[in-house]
Enzyme design. Sequence first.
Site, PDB file in Angstrom:
ATOM      1  N   THR A  37      11.179  52.914  38.078  1.00  0.00           N
ATOM      2  CA  THR A  37      11.743  51.601  37.821  1.00  0.00           C
ATOM      3  C   THR A  37      10.819  50.627  38.541  1.00  0.00           C
ATOM      4  O   THR A  37       9.992  51.051  39.336  1.00  0.00           O
ATOM      5  CB  THR A  37      13.170  51.511  38.418  1.00  0.00           C
ATOM      6  OG1 THR A  37      13.975  52.554  37.858  1.00  0.00           O
ATOM      7  CG2 THR A  37      13.838  50.185  38.123  1.00  0.00           C
ATOM      8  N   ARG A  58      22.455  55.824  26.804  1.00  0.00           N
ATOM      9  CA  ARG A  58      22.622  55.970  28.244  1.00  0.00           C
ATOM     10  C   ARG A  58      22.350  54.637  28.949  1.00  0.00           C
ATOM     11  O   ARG A  58      21.449  53.906  28.599  1.00  0.00           O
ATOM     12  CB  ARG A  58      21.667  57.011  28.778  1.00  0.00           C
ATOM     13  CG  ARG A  58      21.721  57.164  30.304  1.00  0.00           C
ATOM     14  CD  ARG A  58      20.354  57.461  30.855  1.00  0.00           C
ATOM     15  NE  ARG A  58      20.372  57.594  32.318  1.00  0.00           N
ATOM     16  CZ  ARG A  58      19.537  56.930  33.110  1.00  0.00           C
ATOM     17  NH1 ARG A  58      18.657  56.084  32.609  1.00  0.00           N
ATOM     18  NH2 ARG A  58      19.580  57.108  34.419  1.00  0.00           N
ATOM     19  N   ASP A  76      21.036  52.340  36.067  1.00  0.00           N
ATOM     20  CA  ASP A  76      21.606  51.537  37.155  1.00  0.00           C
ATOM     21  C   ASP A  76      21.004  50.145  37.247  1.00  0.00           C
ATOM     22  O   ASP A  76      21.580  49.250  37.867  1.00  0.00           O
ATOM     23  CB  ASP A  76      21.350  52.240  38.489  1.00  0.00           C
ATOM     24  CG  ASP A  76      19.859  52.278  38.821  1.00  0.00           C
ATOM     25  OD1 ASP A  76      19.403  51.508  39.687  1.00  0.00           O
ATOM     26  OD2 ASP A  76      19.134  53.075  38.209  1.00  0.00           O
TER      27      ASP A  76
END
Length: 280
Positions: A154, A182, A185
């Site tokens: 990320t 999906r 976060d």
Amino acid sequence: MKIIIHGGFFSESSQSDETKQKKQNALKEIIDKGFEFLQTHTALETVVYTTCLLEDCPLFNAGIGSQIQADGKIRMSAAIMNGSDCRFSGVINIENVQNPVLVAEKLLKEEDRVLSGQGAKQYANSQGFESFSTETEERKKEYNMKLKSSKTSTVGCVVLDRKGKLAVATSTGGKGFEIPGRVSDSATIAGNFANKHCAISCTGVGEDIINGALACKIVTRVTDGQTIESAFDKTFEELKEIDGFAGAIGIDVKGNMYWKESHPKIVFAAYDGEEMTLFD
């Protein structure tokens, strides 16, 4: 003024020393540009600008170079949060835009500030964002070979500006080969959270970060009076209980920068105008 950025995790087993050096060089260049931008801009403006630079670098799994999901499509997520007014916005599983964080920035002015899937893309189109494929030859090769390198990558940026304002932005191309739909976060308060006391951006396995409420928990502990170091340490001790795989970067309102990982090693750079720290 302080700035800290991350580019996910570095997998020593699947990446060479040459790749490591390229990532270090890229982070140094990006954080230099981000800090220069910060001289004349707010924390919020700077996290957006700097995260765009990370999204535009194909070495990292966000924007250009994002991972490909199980059905062959790329879906990205990004979020920003302004610490001074605790305003959060984000996009989840957006397709065919170059910079998801810029769409998230546009959403800050809206009443509905977190959009997903086709709704996020339609909103981007309505705001003048052109269709853009973020697929790279390397990601396609990984997909065709069923590889899963950089599966926990990320990018993120945390900034403290000259007025003592905090902001954070986080962007991801997903873990690669996941079930379509999906949710990571990155566009949740578990992975991206800020208030006037502290700002945190996370990377790692999204499900673990959400299970541990990582970013929100660290910020809450700092708000309640803990030091940023003790807040990180306590939160990561709790993460061990679920064998969580995560890393995080953060800055508090006093200018203390901190980073931590549950598994080696998070790719990050920190800069305060005098001293720069890079992952080794």
